[in-house]
Design a protein around this motif. Structure first.
Motif, short mmCIF file in Angstrom:
data_model
loop_
_atom_site.label_atom_id
_atom_site.label_comp_id
_atom_site.label_asym_id
_atom_site.label_seq_id
_atom_site.Cartn_x
_atom_site.Cartn_y
_atom_site.Cartn_z
N PRO A 175 2.99 18.50 4.44
CA PRO A 175 3.27 17.51 3.41
C PRO A 175 3.95 16.20 3.89
N GLU A 176 4.69 16.30 4.81
CA GLU A 176 5.42 15.17 5.40
C GLU A 176 4.19 14.12 6.02
N LYS A 177 3.57 14.70 6.86
CA LYS A 177 2.27 14.01 7.39
C LYS A 177 1.49 13.47 6.31
N MET A 178 1.01 14.12 5.31
CA MET A 178 0.07 13.51 4.49
C MET A 178 0.82 12.77 3.63
N ALA A 179 2.14 12.68 3.11
CA ALA A 179 2.97 11.69 2.34
C ALA A 179 2.83 10.44 3.35
N ALA A 180 3.06 10.61 4.47
CA ALA A 180 3.19 9.23 5.55
C ALA A 180 1.91 8.55 5.46
N ALA A 181 0.71 9.55 5.58
CA ALA A 181 -0.77 8.77 5.46
C ALA A 181 -0.92 8.07 4.05
N ILE A 182 -0.33 8.70 3.03
CA ILE A 182 -0.74 7.95 1.59
C ILE A 182 0.08 6.81 1.66
N HIS A 183 1.44 6.77 2.23
CA HIS A 183 2.07 5.39 2.06
C HIS A 183 1.24 4.51 3.16
N GLU A 184 1.05 4.69 4.39
CA GLU A 184 0.39 3.70 5.07
C GLU A 184 -0.65 3.33 4.41
N ALA A 185 -1.58 4.19 3.96
CA ALA A 185 -2.83 3.56 3.36
C ALA A 185 -2.53 2.65 2.31
N LEU A 186 -1.61 2.77 1.33
CA LEU A 186 -1.46 2.12 0.18
C LEU A 186 -0.73 0.78 0.68
N SER A 187 0.17 0.99 1.70
CA SER A 187 1.20 -0.18 2.21
C SER A 187 0.11 -1.21 2.79
N THR A 188 -0.70 -0.82 3.85
CA THR A 188 -1.68 -1.98 4.52
C THR A 188 -2.93 -2.16 3.74
N GLY A 189 -3.21 -1.24 2.80
CA GLY A 189 -4.62 -1.44 1.96
C GLY A 189 -4.46 -2.10 0.80
N SER A 190 -3.41 -2.00 0.14
CA SER A 190 -3.24 -2.42 -1.17
C SER A 190 -1.67 -3.16 -1.22
N LYS A 191 -1.48 -3.66 -2.58
CA LYS A 191 -0.13 -4.12 -2.93
C LYS A 191 0.78 -3.37 -3.73
N THR A 192 0.26 -1.91 -3.55
CA THR A 192 0.94 -0.96 -4.43
C THR A 192 2.52 -1.00 -4.06
N PRO A 193 3.50 -1.20 -5.15
CA PRO A 193 4.85 -1.24 -4.74
C PRO A 193 5.44 -0.13 -4.43
#
Length: 296
Positions: free
Chosen positions: A134-152
């Motif tokens: 879960p920690e790795k999946m959470a980090a992957a979701i954070h990276e995807a949204l942080s770099t690919g979108s402006k999701t706050p």
């Protein structure tokens, strides 16, 4: 991990006591990896990802994040690891960059679609799934949204003043809907489960994992409300439900799937109207009564 492998892993996890699985996960590390604090319902840890940065309007109505822009991901413990499901709110230009990042991390995309019609700017909804650390999946979701979108990821600024009262007769809405709603971010929300939860890989898809009818009322003045959300129905319930919605002058805006391997096969019906709130509640309740919804 492929969907079939994910299902096999989930099915195997059913044999392990869920409490032991839950205790083996350090949820504080998952929170830190995602950059959010979860709301906890039973063993499900759900993270809100509202697009409070967007200013979306539909038919002149400013859409509050709680009405139709509330992205989320939810984790359920499974054999020392976790299953994740979620719904990410994205602009068209953000969809491919976020998808590419998620796929590269091993997560799966299970649907992309609209919820609303005529909204400006147009928003799209990407459903994701996975099984693993879960920690790795959470980090992957954070990276995807942080770099690919402006999701706050920062929490919205708060003020000392109390939240304003909703300009709706919420007691009457509760009575009509046969359920108790919750005021969240200027929107009155109902989460109404089905009589029997769908299953994915042998595990029940709970309300916290997106397995409930979601009905949202945003006040628009003089007892009126804009409503949207989604109904969760089986194939034979689709047309009875949408006929009931149209009989209530409620617009049907999307019909689609969110998952890939659930049993029974489920469809999600999205809708929109802006009218007298009590009239709309009666129309929504009439539509719900055409389905195998849990009765209070």
């Amino acid at each position: 991990m492929t969907t079939m492998r994910m299902i096999a892993a989930v099915a195997a996890a059913v044999l392990v006591p869920s409490l032991a699985a839950a205790q083996s996960i350090d949820w504080k590390k998952v929170d830190a990896a995602l950059g959010k604090t979860a709301s906890v319902s039973g063993e499900v840890h759900r993270y809100g990802l509202p697009r409070s940065d967007l200013h979306v309007t539909l038919d002149g109505v400013p859409i509050k994040p709680s009405l139709a822009l509330g992205g989320w991901v939810a984790f359920a413990p499974m054999h020392g690891e976790a299953m994740v499901m979620g719904d990410l709110v994205l602009l068209d230009t953000e969809t491919t960059p976020v998808m590419s990042k998620l796929l590269n991390s091993g997560l799966e995309i299970t649907a992309i679609h609209n919820h609303l019609l005529r909204a400006q700017p147009a928003t799209f909804y990407m459903h994701v799934a996975g099984h693993g650390d879960p920690e790795k999946m959470a980090a992957a979701i954070h990276e995807a949204l942080s770099t690919g979108s402006k999701t706050p990821f920062e929490p919205p600024a708060t003020t000392a003043s109390a939240a304003p009262a909703l300009d709706l007769d919420t007691a009457k809405l509760d009575e009509i809907m046969h359920a108790k709603g919750t005021a969240t971010g200027g929107v009155y929300q109902f989460g109404i489960p089905r009589r029997d939860a769908a299953t994915e890989g042998g595990m029940a898809v709970s309300a916290a994992m997106g397995g409930a009818n979601a009905i949202n009322f945003q006040p628009t003045g003089n007892g009126n409300a804009a409503i949207t959300g989604d109904f969760l129905v089986t194939g034979d319930e689709v047309n009875p439900l949408i006929r009931a919605l149209r009989d209530g002058d409620i617009e049907v805006t999307a019909i689609h799937s969110h998952m890939l391997d659930e049993q029974p096969r489920m469809f999600f019906i999205h809708f929109w109207a802006n009218d007298d709130a009590l009239k709309l509640a009666r129309g929504v309740r009439a539509a719900l009564d055409r389905t195998a919804v849990a009765q209070n």
